[in-house]
Scaffold this motif. Structure first.
Motif, PDB file in Angstrom:
ATOM      1  N   HIS A 286      41.318  49.079  43.863  1.00 47.18           N
ATOM      2  CA  HIS A 286      40.885  49.942  42.769  1.00 47.18           C
ATOM      3  C   HIS A 286      41.612  49.602  41.463  1.00 47.18           C
ATOM      4  O   HIS A 286      41.527  50.344  40.498  1.00 47.18           O
ATOM      5  N   ASN A 287      42.376  48.533  41.482  1.00 43.31           N
ATOM      6  CA  ASN A 287      43.158  48.160  40.294  1.00 43.31           C
ATOM      7  C   ASN A 287      42.308  47.286  39.370  1.00 43.31           C
ATOM      8  O   ASN A 287      41.937  46.171  39.727  1.00 43.31           O
ATOM      9  N   ASP A 288      42.000  47.821  38.184  1.00 50.21           N
ATOM     10  CA  ASP A 288      41.183  47.065  37.233  1.00 50.21           C
ATOM     11  C   ASP A 288      41.894  45.820  36.734  1.00 50.21           C
ATOM     12  O   ASP A 288      41.283  44.949  36.148  1.00 50.21           O
ATOM     13  N   ASP A 289      43.205  45.795  36.910  1.00 48.66           N
ATOM     14  CA  ASP A 289      43.965  44.649  36.405  1.00 48.66           C
ATOM     15  C   ASP A 289      44.616  43.886  37.544  1.00 48.66           C
ATOM     16  O   ASP A 289      45.798  43.570  37.510  1.00 48.66           O
ATOM     17  N   ILE A 290      43.833  43.566  38.551  1.00 45.32           N
ATOM     18  CA  ILE A 290      44.382  42.893  39.728  1.00 45.32           C
ATOM     19  C   ILE A 290      44.939  41.511  39.357  1.00 45.32           C
ATOM     20  O   ILE A 290      45.977  41.092  39.865  1.00 45.32           O
ATOM     21  N   PHE A 291      44.278  40.837  38.436  1.00 45.53           N
ATOM     22  CA  PHE A 291      44.766  39.518  38.010  1.00 45.53           C
ATOM     23  C   PHE A 291      46.126  39.647  37.325  1.00 45.53           C
ATOM     24  O   PHE A 291      47.057  38.890  37.618  1.00 45.53           O
ATOM     25  N   GLY A 292      46.234  40.629  36.445  1.00 47.31           N
ATOM     26  CA  GLY A 292      47.500  40.869  35.749  1.00 47.31           C
ATOM     27  C   GLY A 292      48.622  41.200  36.727  1.00 47.31           C
ATOM     28  O   GLY A 292      49.758  40.741  36.566  1.00 47.31           O
ATOM     29  N   ALA A 293      48.285  41.968  37.768  1.00 48.07           N
ATOM     30  CA  ALA A 293      49.288  42.329  38.778  1.00 48.07           C
ATOM     31  C   ALA A 293      49.764  41.073  39.506  1.00 48.07           C
ATOM     32  O   ALA A 293      50.957  40.920  39.804  1.00 48.07           O
ATOM     33  N   ALA A 294      48.830  40.170  39.785  1.00 50.26           N
ATOM     34  CA  ALA A 294      49.196  38.929  40.480  1.00 50.26           C
ATOM     35  C   ALA A 294      50.094  38.064  39.592  1.00 50.26           C
ATOM     36  O   ALA A 294      51.099  37.526  40.045  1.00 50.26           O
ATOM     37  N   ILE A 295      49.740  37.956  38.315  1.00 53.61           N
ATOM     38  CA  ILE A 295      50.525  37.110  37.400  1.00 53.61           C
ATOM     39  C   ILE A 295      51.919  37.721  37.190  1.00 53.61           C
ATOM     40  O   ILE A 295      52.919  37.015  37.154  1.00 53.61           O
ATOM     41  N   ALA A 296      51.977  39.047  37.097  1.00 51.25           N
ATOM     42  CA  ALA A 296      53.271  39.708  36.884  1.00 51.25           C
ATOM     43  C   ALA A 296      54.215  39.451  38.050  1.00 51.25           C
ATOM     44  O   ALA A 296      55.430  39.411  37.876  1.00 51.25           O
ATOM     45  N   GLY A 297      53.658  39.265  39.263  1.00 50.60           N
ATOM     46  CA  GLY A 297      54.507  39.037  40.436  1.00 50.60           C
ATOM     47  C   GLY A 297      54.804  37.570  40.675  1.00 50.60           C
ATOM     48  O   GLY A 297      55.541  37.225  41.594  1.00 50.60           O
ATOM     49  N   ALA A 298      54.213  36.707  39.867  1.00 46.17           N
ATOM     50  CA  ALA A 298      54.349  35.266  40.108  1.00 46.17           C
ATOM     51  C   ALA A 298      55.735  34.759  39.715  1.00 46.17           C
ATOM     52  O   ALA A 298      56.148  33.718  40.160  1.00 46.17           O
TER      53      ALA A 298
END
Ligand SMILES: [Zn+2]
Length: 298
Positions: A286-298
């Protein structure tokens, strides 16, 4: 202070090209994601760092005598690779937005890499970055285990187990806990033993849950301090009010279809990375910013 970049969920190819037209755009995005409150030194946390002319390098005077220089990719999976950030972003976007996963072969063709090994290596690095810090689950939680891989009839004859039903199984057990309408935590097990299953539950699930639902497997016998109810599959009483394991079984079915459909076979060694990938997508569904979440954890 860097502005929070716009949420990036599932983009079309055209939208991706427009959002990330070049390396500079990717670098700006990465910096804004990593350091939403402004760039700080990755070694000492100092926020008074000096931007160098490249726009992607900084210098900290606080932790090293002659100044410590760092780039925006330091400490991330993008550090020390010869691939442009744009390729990493493309692969990450494909992975986190493909519901059933996407194979390295598909990635190789889609992004245009010359080698399968390159695509495969990038996918595994991204999977490792998707491993989330885990918080104990509360509320109504279902726990269940499943077996992944190893259907003998699909294997070449010389790889089939010998000795009939007593042959060692090539299937790998995975255990999972899911909070209804919430997150899942899944883990590869060495064996489905009472000790391993109980250790997983104690790590993943708060003992203050309102309900812990499992099947009748004896591996869950020791959870006396939990409000524990079992589903009696054998008695064909599948759902008694809130006591069911349909949610975790739903997650297993997404995971298995993904493993079979996109990855065909996965070795025991790499299975934890695939578990992390499917867990991340499920928990960010349900996270509209799933890509951003992935990049933030990279
Ligand atoms: Zn420093």
């Amino acid at each position: 202070m860097a502005r929070r970049p716009k949420p990036v969920h599932q983009m079309t190819v055209a939208q991706f090209e427009a959002t990330f037209p070049d390396e500079a755009a990717c670098r700006r995005y990465l910096v804004a994601r990593r350091w939403p409150n402004g760039v700080s030194c990755p070694r000492c946390g100092n926020t008074e760092v000096y931007a160098l002319a490249s726009g992607f390098h900084w210098q900290c005077e606080a932790c090293t005598e002659n100044g410590y220089r760092f780039s925006g990719t330091v400490g991330t999976i993008f550090e020390n690779t010869n691939k442009p950030l744009r390729d990493w972003f493309k692969v990450t976007h494909l992975m986190v937005t493909s519901k059933k996963g996407i194979s390295a072969l598909q990635i190789m063709r889609f992004v245009g890499f010359g080698s399968y090994k390159t695509a495969w290596g990038m996918c595994h690095k991204i999977r490792a970055a998707l491993v989330e810090p885990e918080k104990k689950l509360g509320g109504i939680v279902e726990v269940d285990e499943t077996w992944i891989g190893g259907k003998d009839k699909n294997k070449h004859w010389d790889k089939r187990g010998r000795g009939g039903k007593h042959a060692p199984s090539t299937k790998v057990p995975v255990i999972g806990a899911v909070k209804r309408k919430g997150s899942v935590i899944a883990r590869v097990l060495d064996s489905v033993s009472k000790q391993d299953a109980e250790a997983f539950v104690r790590e993943a699930v708060s003992n203050k849950v309102s309900l812990l639902a499992t099947d009748e497997s004896r591996v869950y016998n020791g959870l006396h301090d939990y409000n524990h109810e079992r589903v009696h599959h054998a008695a064909k009483r599948y759902v008694i009010g809130a006591v069911h394991t349909n949610t975790i079984e739903g997650f297993w079915s997404i995971f298995k279809r993904g493993i079979v459909g996109s990855y065909h076979k996965v070795s025991r060694k790499y299975l934890p990375l695939y578990v992390a990938e499917f867990q991340f997508r499920y928990n960010n569904r349900h996270n509209d910013d799933i890509f951003g979440a992935a990049i933030a954890g990279a």
